[in-house]
Design an enzyme around this catalytic site. Structure first.
Site, PDB file in Angstrom:
ATOM      1  N   LYS A 113       0.830  -1.212   0.000  1.00 39.31           N
ATOM      2  CA  LYS A 113       0.000   0.000   0.000  1.00 39.31           C
ATOM      3  C   LYS A 113       0.868   1.267   0.000  1.00 39.31           C
ATOM      4  CE  LYS A 113      -4.080  -2.200   0.880  1.00 39.31           C
ATOM      5  NZ  LYS A 113      -3.682  -3.609   0.880  1.00 39.31           N
TER       6      LYS A 113
HETATM    7  C1  LIG Z   1      -4.269  -4.753   0.383  1.00 34.70           C
HETATM    8  C2  LIG Z   1      -3.448  -5.988   0.299  1.00 34.70           C
HETATM    9  C3  LIG Z   1      -3.666  -6.972  -0.686  1.00 34.70           C
HETATM   10  C4  LIG Z   1      -4.819  -6.886  -1.675  1.00 34.70           C
HETATM   11  O1  LIG Z   1      -4.670  -5.842  -2.593  1.00 34.70           O
HETATM   12  P1  LIG Z   1      -5.935  -5.287  -3.406  1.00 34.70           P
HETATM   13  O2  LIG Z   1      -5.466  -4.088  -4.099  1.00 34.70           O
HETATM   14  O3  LIG Z   1      -6.985  -4.991  -2.361  1.00 34.70           O
HETATM   15  O4  LIG Z   1      -6.369  -6.383  -4.317  1.00 34.70           O
HETATM   16  C5  LIG Z   1      -2.804  -8.059  -0.745  1.00 34.70           C
HETATM   17  N1  LIG Z   1      -1.804  -8.201   0.142  1.00 34.70           N
HETATM   18  C6  LIG Z   1      -1.560  -7.282   1.103  1.00 34.70           C
HETATM   19  C7  LIG Z   1      -0.432  -7.508   2.055  1.00 34.70           C
HETATM   20  C8  LIG Z   1      -2.366  -6.144   1.224  1.00 34.70           C
HETATM   21  O5  LIG Z   1      -2.119  -5.243   2.202  1.00 34.70           O
END
Ligand SMILES: *Cc1c(COP(=O)(O)O)cnc(C)c1O
Length: 476
Positions: A113
């Site tokens: 993120k």
């Molecule tokens: C948010 C997240 C995901 C999923 O990503 P999306 O964009 O919601 O599909 C996968 N792995 C981790 C560690 C995350 O924080």
């Protein structure tokens, strides 16, 4: 370039407007009216750029309304060794069997993120300064998004953050990441309740238009187009680390929850990048079901399984609406009708749609279980000596199961240090922890525990607004 709503019933806006607004006024998601085309020669010429330079090139295509100098400054500051631990930002490292890991979790909160949030915080701040406005971000988090947003907003002059989390229901590491922040513009509220109640409180605060306007309340949630745009960069980056030896489409495996990460990859493909996708879910397999059957069937919230890859525990995938819009060639009315159908019956069926059948030429899917994760973590350690986190393990498991011949890039979406209990189960010992996080759980915490009622959240917002005004107003 202009941005339109997936529901087709909102005026076209600029990149900056779409970024500040988040959701379109008709309830849809912003998407670019047209996607620029980038030639093979142009991609190849980008191979020598640093991550920050590549980011500027890509973002300036999607944000022609923002000054190039603003974009350059934000990209250089966000994608630096200071923030991501190396100038490479997202290194690509080999595993056995022509499989590669693209490391997206070297940022301040150890999850991918940060790749978008670190840029977004800076672009938001610059745009708000330009407009002479401020924004009070009110959000709810089940763990990763909240801490990533907070760390991206620390000390930003024009942004204040109130983040709601469910008290006692995020991991101790995640709690410490959020609550140990000591910044005057960040407030953590832990509510006596579950994540869904936190999210309902955010909705309730936003539903009061007068209150919302009075305190300039906004959001930076996962449907924000600017976050998708910033995630396009690392698909191009990862591809260029393998190229030019590669003469066919590179397969990329993506651990998926809200469909934001993989949708950014889909946009990179539409730019002209020769990549195809393997979508991995955990036991919450609403998207795997769609790509196998063409039926999108959302789950009731109480049927979401609590898994050992918790950031992928979702009942519905918000960003999926953007793909459905693409399948319907930009017919917003058709998308609006499908979402109405979804509200009525909890499902819709695209299995006989031509657009769905075409999709399956370049995107396949699979689901992974707790046992698969544990076994994959063990195997990767045994074969390569690398510890991967449970979400990344979902992607590696499904990627290896579904791959065709040729190189496979697996996106690393978090570091194992965040998910100690699962790593102990798999390997019998705690994962390595980056030096900056040693002793994290022992740091002093700043958090206010409140009951799950709107009045308490409003009071906290009023208090924060007053506090920040006092601070600047009190200067000599
Ligand atoms: C948010 C997240 C995901 C999923 O990503 P999306 O964009 O919601 O599909 C996968 N792995 C981790 C560690 C995350 O924080």
């Amino acid at each position: 370039m202009r941005y339109v709503s997936t529901r087709g019933d909102a005026p076209a806006v600029s990149f900056a407007d779409a970024m500040i607004a988040g959701l379109a006024p008709d309830g849809g998601l912003y998407v670019p009216e047209t996607v620029p085309q980038i030639s093979h020669e142009e991609f190849t010429a980008w191979a020598n750029l640093s991550y920050a330079e590549l980011a500027s090139e890509v973002m300036s295509r999607f944000a022609p309304d923002m000054a190039r100098s603003t974009i350059d400054v934000a990209c250089a500051a966000a994608y630096s060794a200071d923030v991501f631990g190396s100038v490479e930002v997202a290194p690509l490292t080999p595993l056995a069997d022509d499989t590669w890991l693209l490391h997206l979790s070297n940022g301040p909160t150890l999850a991918f993120k940060d790749m978008a949030m670190q840029l977004l915080g800076r672009l938001f701040d610059a745009e708000l300064a330009h407009r002479g406005e401020t924004l009070l971000v009110v959000g709810a988090t089940s763990g990763d998004t909240g801490s990533s947003a907070e760390h991206a907003m620390i000390g930003r002059e024009n942004i204040r953050v109130v983040m709601l989390s469910p008290w006692g229901r995020v991991s101790d590491f995640q709690a410490a990441q959020m609550y140990s922040i000591d910044a005057p513009n960040i407030v953590n509220l832990a509510i006596n309740g579950v994540f869904d109640e936190a999210q309902d409180l955010v909705k309730a605060v936003n539903a009061d238009a007068a209150f919302k306007a009075r305190y300039s309340i906004g959001a930076v949630n996962s449907i924000n187009w600017a976050r998708v745009a910033a995630q396009i960069i690392y698909y191009i980056w990862g591809y260029l680390r393998l190229a030019p030896e590669v003469d066919r489409e590179v397969q990329i495996s993506v651990p998926t929850g809200n469909f934001g990460n993989i949708y950014a990859g889909i946009v990179a493909r539409r730019l002209g990048l020769p990549i195809r996708f393997i979508l991995a879910t955990n036991e919450n397999d609403v998207l795997d079901e769609f790509f196998r059957t063409g039926v999108y069937r959302v789950r009731p919230t109480n049927q979401v399984a609590e898994t050992s890859s918790p950031s992928m525990d979702i009942a519905k995938a918000s960003n999926f609406e953007r793909l459905v819009y693409d399948i319907h060639d930009g017919d917003g009315a058709a998308v609006g009708a499908l979402w109405e159908q979804l509200a009525q019956s909890g499902r819709f069926d695209l299995s006989s749609h031509r657009g769905f059948r075409h999709l399956r030429d370049w995107i396949v899917s699979g689901a992974s279980s707790h046992a698969n994760r544990i076994e994959t973590i063990r195997r990767v350690v045994a074969a390569d000596g690398v510890v991967i986190d449970p979400h990344t393990a979902d992607g590696v498991h499904v990627g290896r199961q579904q791959r065709a011949a040729g190189p496979l890039i697996c996106l690393e979406t978090a570091q194992p240090a965040k998910f100690g209990a699962t790593i102990v189960e798999a390997l019998g010992q705690l994962p390595p922890r980056p030096a900056a996080f040693v002793g994290l759980e022992e740091r002093p915490r700043q958090v206010t525990v409140i009951d799950a009622d709107v009045a308490s959240v409003r009071a906290a917002i009023e208090d924060l607004a007053a506090r920040v005004v006092d601070r600047s107003g009190g200067l000599p």
